[in-house]
Write a protein that holds these residues in place. Structure first.
Motif, PDB file in Angstrom:
ATOM      1  N   CYS A  29     -10.892   5.509 -76.724  1.00 31.93           N
ATOM      2  CA  CYS A  29     -10.390   4.250 -77.301  1.00 31.93           C
ATOM      3  C   CYS A  29     -10.332   4.395 -78.822  1.00 31.93           C
ATOM      4  O   CYS A  29     -11.250   4.936 -79.436  1.00 31.93           O
ATOM      5  CB  CYS A  29     -11.298   3.083 -76.921  1.00 31.93           C
ATOM      6  N   HIS A  72     -10.574  -3.080 -68.644  1.00 31.25           N
ATOM      7  CA  HIS A  72      -9.196  -3.203 -68.145  1.00 31.25           C
ATOM      8  C   HIS A  72      -8.630  -1.792 -67.984  1.00 31.25           C
ATOM      9  O   HIS A  72      -9.375  -0.816 -68.162  1.00 31.25           O
ATOM     10  CB  HIS A  72      -8.343  -4.081 -69.070  1.00 31.25           C
ATOM     11  N   GLN A  91     -12.526  -5.534 -72.962  1.00 27.88           N
ATOM     12  CA  GLN A  91     -12.478  -6.711 -73.827  1.00 27.88           C
ATOM     13  C   GLN A  91     -13.879  -7.267 -74.027  1.00 27.88           C
ATOM     14  O   GLN A  91     -14.710  -7.172 -73.132  1.00 27.88           O
ATOM     15  CB  GLN A  91     -11.628  -7.803 -73.171  1.00 27.88           C
ATOM     16  N   ILE A 122     -10.134  -6.973 -77.965  1.00 24.64           N
ATOM     17  CA  ILE A 122      -9.766  -5.962 -76.975  1.00 24.64           C
ATOM     18  C   ILE A 122      -9.909  -4.594 -77.635  1.00 24.64           C
ATOM     19  O   ILE A 122      -9.551  -4.414 -78.798  1.00 24.64           O
ATOM     20  CB  ILE A 122      -8.331  -6.195 -76.437  1.00 24.64           C
ATOM     21  N   TYR A 145      -8.973  -0.567 -76.952  1.00 28.31           N
ATOM     22  CA  TYR A 145      -8.070   0.146 -76.045  1.00 28.31           C
ATOM     23  C   TYR A 145      -7.701   1.511 -76.597  1.00 28.31           C
ATOM     24  O   TYR A 145      -7.939   1.818 -77.765  1.00 28.31           O
ATOM     25  CB  TYR A 145      -6.813  -0.693 -75.772  1.00 28.31           C
ATOM     26  N   SER A 202      -4.741   3.878 -77.537  1.00 32.32           N
ATOM     27  CA  SER A 202      -3.328   3.680 -77.893  1.00 32.32           C
ATOM     28  C   SER A 202      -2.404   4.658 -77.156  1.00 32.32           C
ATOM     29  O   SER A 202      -1.200   4.465 -77.119  1.00 32.32           O
ATOM     30  CB  SER A 202      -3.137   3.804 -79.400  1.00 32.32           C
ATOM     31  N   LEU A 261      -1.812   2.257 -74.038  1.00 30.20           N
ATOM     32  CA  LEU A 261      -1.451   0.840 -74.184  1.00 30.20           C
ATOM     33  C   LEU A 261      -0.910   0.638 -75.597  1.00 30.20           C
ATOM     34  O   LEU A 261      -1.542   1.079 -76.568  1.00 30.20           O
ATOM     35  CB  LEU A 261      -2.707  -0.032 -73.967  1.00 30.20           C
ATOM     36  N   GLN A 313       0.269  -1.533 -78.988  1.00 38.18           N
ATOM     37  CA  GLN A 313      -0.388  -2.648 -79.694  1.00 38.18           C
ATOM     38  C   GLN A 313       0.141  -3.997 -79.204  1.00 38.18           C
ATOM     39  O   GLN A 313      -0.629  -4.937 -79.022  1.00 38.18           O
ATOM     40  CB  GLN A 313      -0.181  -2.501 -81.207  1.00 38.18           C
ATOM     41  N   ALA A 365      -1.394  -4.735 -75.857  1.00 33.57           N
ATOM     42  CA  ALA A 365      -2.821  -5.050 -75.990  1.00 33.57           C
ATOM     43  C   ALA A 365      -3.002  -6.464 -76.528  1.00 33.57           C
ATOM     44  O   ALA A 365      -3.829  -7.246 -76.042  1.00 33.57           O
ATOM     45  CB  ALA A 365      -3.491  -4.044 -76.937  1.00 33.57           C
ATOM     46  N   ARG A 366      -2.189  -6.794 -77.507  1.00 29.46           N
ATOM     47  CA  ARG A 366      -2.262  -8.131 -78.108  1.00 29.46           C
ATOM     48  C   ARG A 366      -1.910  -9.201 -77.070  1.00 29.46           C
ATOM     49  O   ARG A 366      -2.590 -10.218 -76.938  1.00 29.46           O
ATOM     50  CB  ARG A 366      -1.293  -8.170 -79.289  1.00 29.46           C
ATOM     51  N   ARG A 415      -2.174  -8.943 -73.870  1.00 29.33           N
ATOM     52  CA  ARG A 415      -3.253  -9.015 -72.866  1.00 29.33           C
ATOM     53  C   ARG A 415      -4.433  -9.825 -73.407  1.00 29.33           C
ATOM     54  O   ARG A 415      -4.995 -10.672 -72.721  1.00 29.33           O
ATOM     55  CB  ARG A 415      -3.710  -7.606 -72.500  1.00 29.33           C
TER      56      ARG A 415
END
Ligand code: FAD
Length: 495
Positions: free
Chosen positions: A237, A260, A265, A278, A280, A282, A285, A287, A290-291, A293
């Motif tokens: 992450c 997730h 989160q 969150i 994550y 990259s 996922l 940005q 992710a935002r 979510r």
């Protein structure tokens, strides 16, 4: 103080949680033996996150004379009894990493051995049923109990905590300078830092410099180039987005860490608002996703703009080099899954206090400090990797990578020893004790094949009595506790 003693000039660069924790502790405990100046830039600001902690912070606050009620009021803090991990072993399952102990240990064997023996003889309770902190957390109850009967930490507002520490530091004689560091001046011969030059022309000379400039690491990396060990092959992450929300209900006395498909989160309840974010990878996922979510799963109305924070898991190769000590994010970063960063700051500050130079900086102190710091970070790193690697999840490329990655030998030994024997050993003043490892290993699905034979010595009646008396005590204690919400309000004097 002896009249011929010259105070050591300490310059703290940066006034985030790290800078002010260091300044407050040093100024408060070292008194006139040091002359401390902290420089920070309001224009740059702080990272602004860092709200969940672990129990030793209670001791740190005591060390610097903080009244707990004042601290709770000013930082809008709540009590924290542990972390709930959802979806980590597999989707839909959860477990709890509670502070304190579970059951009662014997000199020869941790409680898990007796619990496992109980399981073999037909007792169906889960290991966590024997943990007071966990049962209290789920009952949403809290009170201070004598003799650390209920182990706790805090959820706090990091910005307010830094401001609170600033007052303590300044009262104890620390000076604060506002300004942007433009240049780090080095001695041409020794390579030591001699001064920080600010944009407005001010020059801050010092004997010892603490680099608390956050991810920028202006002194230790920008000027001294010590290098960074990148651990992202273990902890992939590399981004976070943080946002604050209104509370959607009474604050619970625990942090939530919800996995997730490409990270996790957090939910951190303070008295007046929630902290959410969150974390994550990259690679898996974007940005925007992710935002989206994060924002679509919030439980309360957002009250701040979401803020993206990139990071690389790892550690500065030397935390202390020449006359510069890196503390906080400047020294390295491990994601906040087990709320360890503020604690690592605390460890570094206390360690520095123990090794405070008497005049010349000793190379031996530097070597010892670096060794102990690195050990701390490696131990935390391994504990975090455990959460990702010991999983049944294979539902996304992220989890397939985590479940099949190479892990450090130190961690492999710990996991396999537990799997074969049920044993965990705490080495080198490790931050996480046996019970923490046992809870997370069991929670992540590692089941010991064996347990200590001493547990077999107990007769059925003895074992049943032992286990049921532990549970009865917990039930009785929790029944008598007030609700966490009422206790916080009463403790902070608002009710
Ligand atoms: P910062 O807060 O970034 O402070 C840096 C300081 O340096 C600021 O005062 C800035 O103004 C100053 N500065 C920088 N450059 C200059 C310059 N040129 N001139 C003058 N001043 C300068 N930790 C926990 O324990 N629990 C958590 O739950 C937790 N959650 C986190 C979540 C995320 C997403 C992240 C990224 C971190 C989290 N942390 C957590 C870590 C925690 O936030 C930090 O360890 C802590 O805030 C310390 O930060 P710092 O003081 O090192 O850096």
């Amino acid at each position: 103080m002896r009249s011929d003693f010259t105070p050591m000039r300490i310059v703290v660069a940066g006034g985030g949680t790290a800078g002010w924790m260091a300044a407050a502790a040093l100024a408060y405990t070292m008194g006139e033996t040091i002359d401390l100046t902290l420089v920070e830039s309001d224009a740059i600001g702080t990272v602004g996150v860092g709200e969940a902690t672990i129990p030793p912070l209670v001791l740190f606050n005591r060390l610097i004379g903080i009244s707990e009620a004042d601290f709770m009021r000013e930082t809008q803090a709540t009590f924290k009894l542990g972390i709930e991990f959802e979806n980590w072993r597999c989707e839909g399952e959860k477990y709890f990493h509670a502070f304190g102990t579970t059951g009662r240990d014997h000199w020869s064997a941790g409680f898990q051995h007796f619990w496992a023996e109980g399981n073999e003889r037909g007792h169906s309770d889960s290991y966590s049923d024997y943990c007071l902190e966990l049962v209290a957390a789920y009952a949403r109850k809290f009170a201070h109990l004598p003799k650390n009967g209920l182990n706790y930490a805090y959820h706090l507002n990091a910005t307010a905590y830094a401001a609170f520490l600033r007052r303590i530091a300044e009262k104890a004689g620390a000076k604060r300078v506002e300004g942007k560091i433009a240049q780090v001046e080095l001695d041409g011969d020794s390579g030591d830092i001699t001064a920080l030059r600010l944009e407005d022309g001010q020059r801050l000379e010092g004997d010892l410099f603490l680099d608390c400039t956050g991810f920028r690491a202006l002194l230790i990396e920008g000027a001294l180039h010590v290098g960074y060990d990148d651990w992202s092959h273990y902890l992939p992450c590399d981004r976070a987005i943080a946002v604050q929300t209104e509370l959607s209900g009474p604050p619970v006395p625990y942090t939530r860490a919800i996995a997730h498909d490409a990270g996790w989160q957090w939910r951190i309840p303070l008295q007046h608002r929630g902290g959410n974010g969150i974390v994550y990878c990259s690679r898996y996922l974007s940005q925007d996703a992710a935002r989206e979510r994060l924002m679509s799963t919030l439980e309360g109305k957002p009250i701040s703009e979401p803020r993206a924070i990139p990071f690389t898991a790892g550690a500065r190769r030397k935390q202390w080099h020449r006359n510069c000590v890196a503390i906080g994010l400047a020294g390295g970063f491990l994601e906040p899954l087990e709320s360890t960063s503020i604690h690592l700051i605390q460890r570094a500050v206390v360690r520095l206090m123990r090794m405070m130079p008497a005049g010349q900086v000793s190379e031996r102190d530097i070597a010892e400090f670096n060794d102990q710091q690195l050990t701390d970070m490696i131990q935390v790193r391994d504990f975090l990797i455990l959460h990702y690697n010991a999983t049944d999840r294979r539902d996304s490329p992220f989890w397939r990578q985590c479940a099949t990655m190479d892990i450090p030998d130190t961690l492999r030994q710990k996991i396999e020893l537990f799997r074969e024997t049920g044993r965990v050993f705490r080495k080198n003043e490790e931050i996480f004790a046996e019970n923490s490892w046992v809870q997370v290993m069991l929670g992540q699905g590692i089941k010991p094949r064996n347990h200590h034979p001493i547990a077999k010595k107990m007769s059925d009646a003895e074992l049943s009595r032992f286990l049921s008396s532990l549970r009865e005590n917990i039930t009785k204690t929790v029944a008598a506790l007030p609700s966490h919400e009422d206790y916080v309000a009463q403790f902070c004097g608002s009710k």
